[in-house]
Write an enzyme that holds these catalytic residues in place. Structure first.
Site, PDB file in Angstrom:
ATOM      1  N   LYS A  19      11.064   2.872   3.560  1.00  0.00           N
ATOM      2  CA  LYS A  19      10.000   3.041   2.573  1.00  0.00           C
ATOM      3  C   LYS A  19       9.213   4.263   3.020  1.00  0.00           C
ATOM      4  O   LYS A  19       8.514   4.239   4.035  1.00  0.00           O
ATOM      5  CB  LYS A  19       9.095   1.814   2.503  1.00  0.00           C
ATOM      6  N   GLY A  77      -4.553  -1.797  -0.775  1.00  0.00           N
ATOM      7  CA  GLY A  77      -5.515  -2.773  -0.291  1.00  0.00           C
ATOM      8  C   GLY A  77      -6.718  -3.000  -1.183  1.00  0.00           C
ATOM      9  O   GLY A  77      -7.607  -3.779  -0.829  1.00  0.00           O
ATOM     10  N   ALA A 103       1.358  -1.651  -4.000  1.00  0.00           N
ATOM     11  CA  ALA A 103      -0.037  -1.402  -3.626  1.00  0.00           C
ATOM     12  C   ALA A 103      -1.008  -1.720  -4.761  1.00  0.00           C
ATOM     13  O   ALA A 103      -0.776  -1.382  -5.922  1.00  0.00           O
ATOM     14  CB  ALA A 103      -0.264   0.038  -3.163  1.00  0.00           C
ATOM     15  N   GLY A 104      -2.099  -2.401  -4.403  1.00  0.00           N
ATOM     16  CA  GLY A 104      -3.201  -2.637  -5.322  1.00  0.00           C
ATOM     17  C   GLY A 104      -3.229  -4.002  -5.970  1.00  0.00           C
ATOM     18  O   GLY A 104      -4.196  -4.336  -6.656  1.00  0.00           O
ATOM     19  N   ASN A 119       0.992  -6.615   0.486  1.00  0.00           N
ATOM     20  CA  ASN A 119       0.646  -7.066   1.828  1.00  0.00           C
ATOM     21  C   ASN A 119      -0.763  -7.654   1.861  1.00  0.00           C
ATOM     22  O   ASN A 119      -0.966  -8.844   2.055  1.00  0.00           O
ATOM     23  CB  ASN A 119       0.794  -5.917   2.817  1.00  0.00           C
TER      24      ASN A 119
END
Length: 277
Positions: A120, A181, A207-208, A229
């Site tokens: 990635k 995040g 992401a987000g 994550n």
């Protein structure tokens, strides 16, 4: 089905609704993946919690920041002591790399350690927003593809950049939903929809995401997978949130495949009126 925290009675590793989605597998560069929920490994209290959350998510792709999480030094506590590479696809990432040279270095380090040819790819352009440096990303992707890597690039939601990444040989593209995040969910659904309509490789929203409805919405739009994550690791109950995300992904994918009804301004009767008394 029991939705719970650590007391769940089902086995999270039995696959994401395999009994109804066995004909709907995600394939990237010839590799087949069971789950469309991909997860990261940062921000957990320890490796044991990381493993429990990953299993609750039903994920078989686990991304690891080579600069931040130990997967290369077997002389100290190593994430791979908890995650058997035979059971999971370990996806090294170049998080925290702000230059092309750093991103190349850590991708090569992971491969030299025998982790994977998959990477990635992240080349970050700004420390405050963590938005990608798209010029550097394309440059690094081109080099790694020539070196035989399977490059999955983390990028912004720009359809033009996405196409350029495909043109240099990336077999999938990973546009952000919102800043890393942030938990804001999909901030620009229109660009994402353009990418989904015009880019002819799997699209993994990355992401987000903040909660299960964000994940479900990405899948309803037609995303092939979602990577997250912080939304899991930062939740009050990470294990319960991992399970919630799993169901959100499944629900969104099934709804996408089923085909939603058109939106209409006025009501339409649910029951037919022909033949009414």
């Amino acid at each position: 089905m029991t939705i719970s925290g650590t007391s769940s009675t089902h086995n999270p590793r039995d696959g994401n609704n395999e009994h109804i989605m066995a004909d709907d597998q995600l394939v990237i560069a010839g590799k087949t993946f069971k789950s469309r929920l991909w997860v990261g490994t940062g921000k957990y209290k320890d490796f044991a919690e990381t493993k429990t959350a990953i299993d609750a998510a039903g994920a078989d792709v686990v991304t690891v920041a080579v600069r931040r999480v130990n997967i290369t030094n077997r002389d100290s506590e190593n994430l791979l002591d908890y995650l058997n590479p035979k059971d999971y696809t370990i996806l090294p990432n170049t998080a925290g790399c702000y230059t092309v040279e750093d991103a190349l270095r850590y991708a090569r380090l992971a491969r030299a350690a025998g982790i994977s040819d998959l990477v990635k790819l992240e080349v970050i352009g700004d420390e405050r927003t963590l938005f990608p440096d798209t010029a550097g990303l394309i440059e690094a992707a081109k080099i790694l593809v020539k070196e035989g890597f399977i490059v999955l690039p983390y990028t912004n939601d720009d359809p033009i950049v996405a196409q350029k990444l495909v043109d240099v040989g990336c077999p999938a593209v990973m546009p952000l939903a919102a800043p890393i995040g942030s938990g804001l969910g999909i901030r620009n659904p229109y660009n994402l929809k353009i990418i989904l309509e015009t880019i002819n490789v799997p699209i993994i929203v990355d992401a987000g995401v903040g909660t299960a409805s964000d994940a479900a919405l990405a899948m309803e739009y037609g995303a092939d997978a979602v990577l997250m994550n912080t939304a899991i690791a930062g939740a009050k109950d990470p294990i319960m949130m991992a399970e919630a995300m799993r169901y959100g992904i499944d629900a969104g994918r099934l709804a996408y495949r089923a085909g939603r009804i058109p939106r209409k301004l006025y009501a339409t009767a649910s029951s037919p009126i022909v033949g009414m008394l």
